[in-house]
Design an enzyme around this catalytic site. Structure first.
Site, PDB file in Angstrom:
ATOM      1  N   GLU A   1       0.873  -1.169   0.000  1.00  0.00           N
ATOM      2  CA  GLU A   1       0.000   0.000   0.000  1.00  0.00           C
ATOM      3  C   GLU A   1       0.911   1.220   0.000  1.00  0.00           C
ATOM      4  O   GLU A   1       1.802   1.337   0.843  1.00  0.00           O
ATOM      5  CB  GLU A   1      -0.910   0.005   1.223  1.00  0.00           C
ATOM      6  CG  GLU A   1      -1.953  -1.086   1.153  1.00  0.00           C
ATOM      7  CD  GLU A   1      -2.824  -1.164   2.388  1.00  0.00           C
ATOM      8  OE1 GLU A   1      -2.486  -0.526   3.410  1.00  0.00           O
ATOM      9  OE2 GLU A   1      -3.836  -1.870   2.338  1.00  0.00           O
TER      10      GLU A   1
ATOM     11  N   ARG B   1      -2.966  19.586  14.891  1.00  0.00           N
ATOM     12  CA  ARG B   1      -2.721  18.430  14.011  1.00  0.00           C
ATOM     13  C   ARG B   1      -3.602  17.307  14.524  1.00  0.00           C
ATOM     14  O   ARG B   1      -3.227  16.529  15.401  1.00  0.00           O
ATOM     15  CB  ARG B   1      -1.243  18.046  14.005  1.00  0.00           C
ATOM     16  CG  ARG B   1      -0.358  19.064  13.331  1.00  0.00           C
ATOM     17  CD  ARG B   1      -0.765  19.259  11.878  1.00  0.00           C
ATOM     18  NE  ARG B   1       0.239  20.052  11.149  1.00  0.00           N
ATOM     19  CZ  ARG B   1       0.074  20.441   9.913  1.00  0.00           C
ATOM     20  NH1 ARG B   1      -1.037  20.138   9.256  1.00  0.00           N
ATOM     21  NH2 ARG B   1       1.006  21.151   9.315  1.00  0.00           N
TER      22      ARG B   1
ATOM     23  N   ALA C   1       4.788  25.820   6.281  1.00  0.00           N
ATOM     24  CA  ALA C   1       4.944  24.821   5.217  1.00  0.00           C
ATOM     25  C   ALA C   1       3.686  24.783   4.370  1.00  0.00           C
ATOM     26  O   ALA C   1       2.663  25.365   4.727  1.00  0.00           O
ATOM     27  CB  ALA C   1       5.206  23.448   5.827  1.00  0.00           C
TER      28      ALA C   1
ATOM     29  N   SER D   1       8.861   9.763   4.409  1.00  0.00           N
ATOM     30  CA  SER D   1       8.739   8.452   5.037  1.00  0.00           C
ATOM     31  C   SER D   1       8.729   7.369   3.959  1.00  0.00           C
ATOM     32  O   SER D   1       7.671   6.978   3.474  1.00  0.00           O
ATOM     33  CB  SER D   1       7.469   8.368   5.885  1.00  0.00           C
ATOM     34  OG  SER D   1       7.459   7.175   6.633  1.00  0.00           O
TER      35      SER D   1
ATOM     36  N   GLY E   1       8.942   4.301   3.738  1.00  0.00           N
ATOM     37  CA  GLY E   1       8.307   3.000   3.921  1.00  0.00           C
ATOM     38  C   GLY E   1       6.916   2.906   3.335  1.00  0.00           C
ATOM     39  O   GLY E   1       6.438   1.808   3.049  1.00  0.00           O
TER      40      GLY E   1
ATOM     41  N   GLU F   1      -7.658  27.971   2.760  1.00  0.00           N
ATOM     42  CA  GLU F   1      -7.748  26.785   3.615  1.00  0.00           C
ATOM     43  C   GLU F   1      -8.347  27.178   4.958  1.00  0.00           C
ATOM     44  O   GLU F   1      -8.238  28.322   5.391  1.00  0.00           O
ATOM     45  CB  GLU F   1      -6.343  26.193   3.851  1.00  0.00           C
ATOM     46  CG  GLU F   1      -5.585  25.844   2.600  1.00  0.00           C
ATOM     47  CD  GLU F   1      -5.959  24.483   2.041  1.00  0.00           C
ATOM     48  OE1 GLU F   1      -6.390  23.617   2.813  1.00  0.00           O
ATOM     49  OE2 GLU F   1      -5.819  24.312   0.824  1.00  0.00           O
TER      50      GLU F   1
ATOM     51  N   GLU G   1      -7.403  27.052   8.085  1.00  0.00           N
ATOM     52  CA  GLU G   1      -6.263  26.808   8.959  1.00  0.00           C
ATOM     53  C   GLU G   1      -6.390  27.644  10.218  1.00  0.00           C
ATOM     54  O   GLU G   1      -6.831  28.790  10.189  1.00  0.00           O
ATOM     55  CB  GLU G   1      -4.959  27.152   8.220  1.00  0.00           C
ATOM     56  CG  GLU G   1      -4.744  26.280   7.005  1.00  0.00           C
ATOM     57  CD  GLU G   1      -3.488  26.641   6.242  1.00  0.00           C
ATOM     58  OE1 GLU G   1      -2.684  25.725   6.000  1.00  0.00           O
ATOM     59  OE2 GLU G   1      -3.312  27.813   5.881  1.00  0.00           O
TER      60      GLU G   1
END
Length: 182
Positions: free
Chosen positions: A38, A64, A77, A115, A117, A141, A143
């Site tokens: 996946e 978050r 960011a 990441s 993986g 957005e 935010e």
């Protein structure tokens, strides 16, 4: 050819969202074994290490929800979400949208994979200096961002406090740059 070499065989989309796509993809290794993984496909992002003339780094506090943190302390960011926009242009736009600043000088610090993986997301980190107020910009957005400035003299404490990987990497690269500059 190593036994780790592989060929992508294709796959199926499991979920297509606004920020990322999840796919079930198949791969064949050099020895003939096939595996299914996946994979989260992501368009990429930028992070800005913005340092003002008083040797303070500009950070944001924001919720978050995915990790249950209402006050994640991070670098400003944003996503590479405008077709054809180069990462540096995205960084400039996002600095204005997120914290209302523009920078006179920009330096590319690094590009890294967030990441490996499970995702192909690539993040471009920039140093922004010579800060001034930017013309008003709206990200569109929803935010909930609070802009904070922290003295670079508190770098050790900051690194202990922050859990966000782009922010840790950006601050550590900034510290290395500052040592190299003398």
């Amino acid at each position: 050819m190593s036994d780790r070499d592989f060929t992508a065989l294709g796959g199926d989309t499991i979920h297509e969202g606004k920020i990322f796509t999840v796919r079930s993809e198949r791969f064949r290794f050099a020895d003939g074994d096939e595996v299914t993984r996946e994979v989260v496909r992501h368009g990429g992002a930028v992070g800005m290490v913005a340092v003002d003339d008083e040797d303070q780094v500009v950070l944001v506090l924001q919720p978050r929800e995915a990790v249950g943190d209402p006050d994640s302390l991070e670098l400003p960011a944003g996503r590479l979400d405008k077709e054809g926009e180069e990462p540096l242009e995205t960084a400039k736009r996002e600095l204005a949208e997120e914290v209302g600043l523009q920078a006179e000088r920009w330096e590319h610090l690094t590009t890294y994979r967030s990441s490996v993986g499970f995702t192909d997301e690539v993040v471009h980190l920039y140093l922004a200096e010579g800060l001034s107020e930017a013309p008003p910009a709206d990200s569109g957005e929803d935010e909930r961002i609070e802009v904070v400035r922290r003295p670079l003299a508190e770098m050790d404490r900051l690194v202990e406090e922050i859990t966000d990987s782009k922010t840790l990497l950006g601050l550590l690269l900034l510290e290395r740059r500052r040592r190299q500059r003398g």
